[in-house]
Design a protein around this motif. Sequence first.
Motif, PDB file in Angstrom:
ATOM      1  N   ASN A   5       9.230 -19.568 -72.276  1.00 30.86           N
ATOM      2  CA  ASN A   5      10.650 -19.406 -72.733  1.00 30.86           C
ATOM      3  C   ASN A   5      10.745 -17.931 -73.314  1.00 30.86           C
ATOM      4  O   ASN A   5      11.418 -17.309 -73.171  1.00 30.86           O
ATOM      5  CB  ASN A   5      11.063 -20.234 -74.008  1.00 30.86           C
ATOM      6  CG  ASN A   5      11.579 -21.676 -73.235  1.00 30.86           C
ATOM      7  OD1 ASN A   5      11.608 -21.874 -72.237  1.00 30.86           O
ATOM      8  ND2 ASN A   5      11.201 -22.727 -74.231  1.00 30.86           N
ATOM      9  N   ILE A   6       9.647 -17.332 -74.114  1.00 32.83           N
ATOM     10  CA  ILE A   6       9.632 -16.258 -74.704  1.00 32.83           C
ATOM     11  C   ILE A   6       9.506 -15.100 -73.351  1.00 32.83           C
ATOM     12  O   ILE A   6      10.155 -14.267 -73.495  1.00 32.83           O
ATOM     13  CB  ILE A   6       8.400 -16.064 -75.517  1.00 32.83           C
ATOM     14  CG1 ILE A   6       8.574 -16.945 -76.968  1.00 32.83           C
ATOM     15  CG2 ILE A   6       8.074 -14.687 -76.000  1.00 32.83           C
ATOM     16  CD1 ILE A   6       7.241 -16.886 -77.618  1.00 32.83           C
ATOM     17  N   GLU A   7       8.951 -15.461 -72.584  1.00 31.40           N
ATOM     18  CA  GLU A   7       8.499 -14.598 -71.349  1.00 31.40           C
ATOM     19  C   GLU A   7      10.047 -14.342 -70.745  1.00 31.40           C
ATOM     20  O   GLU A   7      10.572 -13.017 -70.248  1.00 31.40           O
ATOM     21  CB  GLU A   7       7.776 -15.018 -70.307  1.00 31.40           C
ATOM     22  CG  GLU A   7       7.378 -13.962 -69.211  1.00 31.40           C
ATOM     23  CD  GLU A   7       6.272 -14.446 -68.386  1.00 31.40           C
ATOM     24  OE1 GLU A   7       5.189 -13.905 -68.628  1.00 31.40           O
ATOM     25  OE2 GLU A   7       6.584 -15.314 -67.185  1.00 31.40           O
ATOM     26  N   LYS A   8      10.884 -15.427 -70.525  1.00 29.07           N
ATOM     27  CA  LYS A   8      12.045 -15.309 -69.815  1.00 29.07           C
ATOM     28  C   LYS A   8      12.987 -14.636 -70.747  1.00 29.07           C
ATOM     29  O   LYS A   8      13.875 -13.892 -70.217  1.00 29.07           O
ATOM     30  CB  LYS A   8      12.614 -16.782 -69.656  1.00 29.07           C
ATOM     31  CG  LYS A   8      13.848 -16.804 -68.904  1.00 29.07           C
ATOM     32  CD  LYS A   8      14.381 -18.467 -68.598  1.00 29.07           C
ATOM     33  CE  LYS A   8      15.681 -18.488 -67.942  1.00 29.07           C
ATOM     34  NZ  LYS A   8      15.868 -19.806 -67.430  1.00 29.07           N
ATOM     35  N   LYS A   9      12.991 -14.976 -72.014  1.00 31.29           N
ATOM     36  CA  LYS A   9      14.097 -14.187 -73.139  1.00 31.29           C
ATOM     37  C   LYS A   9      13.551 -12.735 -73.209  1.00 31.29           C
ATOM     38  O   LYS A   9      14.573 -11.951 -73.165  1.00 31.29           O
ATOM     39  CB  LYS A   9      13.872 -14.867 -74.474  1.00 31.29           C
ATOM     40  CG  LYS A   9      14.523 -14.393 -75.530  1.00 31.29           C
ATOM     41  CD  LYS A   9      14.721 -15.086 -76.806  1.00 31.29           C
ATOM     42  CE  LYS A   9      13.294 -14.897 -77.440  1.00 31.29           C
ATOM     43  NZ  LYS A   9      13.516 -15.460 -78.955  1.00 31.29           N
TER      44      LYS A   9
END
Length: 405
Positions: free
Chosen positions: A126-130
Amino acid sequence: MNLLNDGIKSKAVMLTQSTKKLSIDNHTQVYPVYKIRLDQLYFNDQNDRIATWISQYKAEHTDVALESLSHSDYNDIIQGFIIESNPEAIKKTQNNIDLIGQQEAGVVLTDGRIIDGNRRFTCLRNIEKKTGKTQYFEAVILDHDIRNNAKQIKLLELMIQHGVDKPVDYNPIDRLVGIYNDIVDKRLLTVKEYADGVNQSETDIQREVEKANLMVEFLEFINAPKQFHLARTMNLNDPLKELNTILKQCKDDEKREDLKSVVFANFLMQPRGDMTRYMRKIKKIVSNAKFLDQYLDEQLGTTEKVCDLLEKTPIVTEKVINEKIRTQDDLKEDFAHSTEKWVSKADGDATRNRPAQQAEKAYEMLDTIDTNIFKKLNDEQKDDVRNRLDQIQEALNRIRGELDA
C-alpha cells in the motif's frame, strides 16, 4: 526463482545486520534477515487467516484458479482478502510502518512465498503504491520448498501466529477451517502436533476438530460443500460450540442424527437473530428428555420442508440464502414457534421439579452428618446443633403445611 541466489545476484535481495531466532523441528537457530524487493514476493494462499476467503474465491471463480493468475493479479486478489479480514488491523499496522518502519522481520521461503508477515507485506505494498517509492520487506529466507516441507512449514507458521504472547486476531471460523484442513482433510498434523504448535491442550484442539467436522457436515447438508465463507458470514462459531455440547448430551444415536438435521435446518433459516441464544434454548429442551421426542417430531416436519426447498436449489450461495431461503417466513416462524413452545414447557417442568430437587439436596446434606462425632462435642456445641435442628424442623413444618394446604 531462488531468492538466496538469483535475488542477491540481481540486487533485489540484500543482507542486513539484523537477525531473527526461529525454532524448526525443535532446533533453535539464529537466521540472518534480508531486505527483499516487494515484486520478488507473493502471499501465502494457505494462510489460515484468509481460509474462508480462499474458499469463497474458489466457489465463485471455478473457471479461474488462483495459481493461473499473473504474479501481480494473484497478489492483488490475496491482498484484498487480507484487508477485508481485518481492515482495522491493517490500518493500525500501516500507520505504524509509516511512522517508524517495519519493526519485526517476517519469514519467507526461497521461492518468495511469505510464511509470516502477510499483513506487513500488504501495508508495504500500500505504501509503495501511495508514494511511488520502492519498498523492501525485511525477512528471514528459509531454503525450503512447501511441497517437500509442508509439515515443517505449517508448524513454524502455527508457532509464530499462535505464540504464547501473541493473541489470535482473525475470525474463529477461519481458524476452524485451518484445523479441518491440517488435521482432518490433509492429515498434515495430528491433534497432538497441532496442540503443541499452538501451545494448547489436546482436549481443546480435539473440541475444535469436532466443531470443524460439524461445520463441514452443515455445509454438505445445505448443498454448499466446503464453502467455508458461508459459515463465516453466518457467524456459526459459537452456535457450533453449543451444538457440539448438545449432541454429547444426547446418548441415542438415531435421535442425535435427527437433532443434528434439525439444528442444521435452523442454522440455515436463522429463525431468530442471535443463533447462540437460540441454541441455548434448544439445549434446555434436550436437557429434559421428557420433551425431546415431541420437539424433534415437530421440528423434523419443518426440516423436511427445508430439505425440499434445498432440492429445488442445487447451487447454494450467500445470495440464494438471503434472497430465496431466508425469505420463507412461514418456515422460520414454524421453527421459532416450536422451539419457544417446548422451551417454555421445559422451563415450567424445571420450576415444578425444583422444590423436590432442593429437598433431596437438603436430605443428602443431613444424611452425611456423622452422628458418632456427637460424643466428642461439648455442651455448648451440642446446644448449637440442637438449635439448628429446631430451625430445620420449623422450616419442615412450614413447608409441609403449605404442601398439605
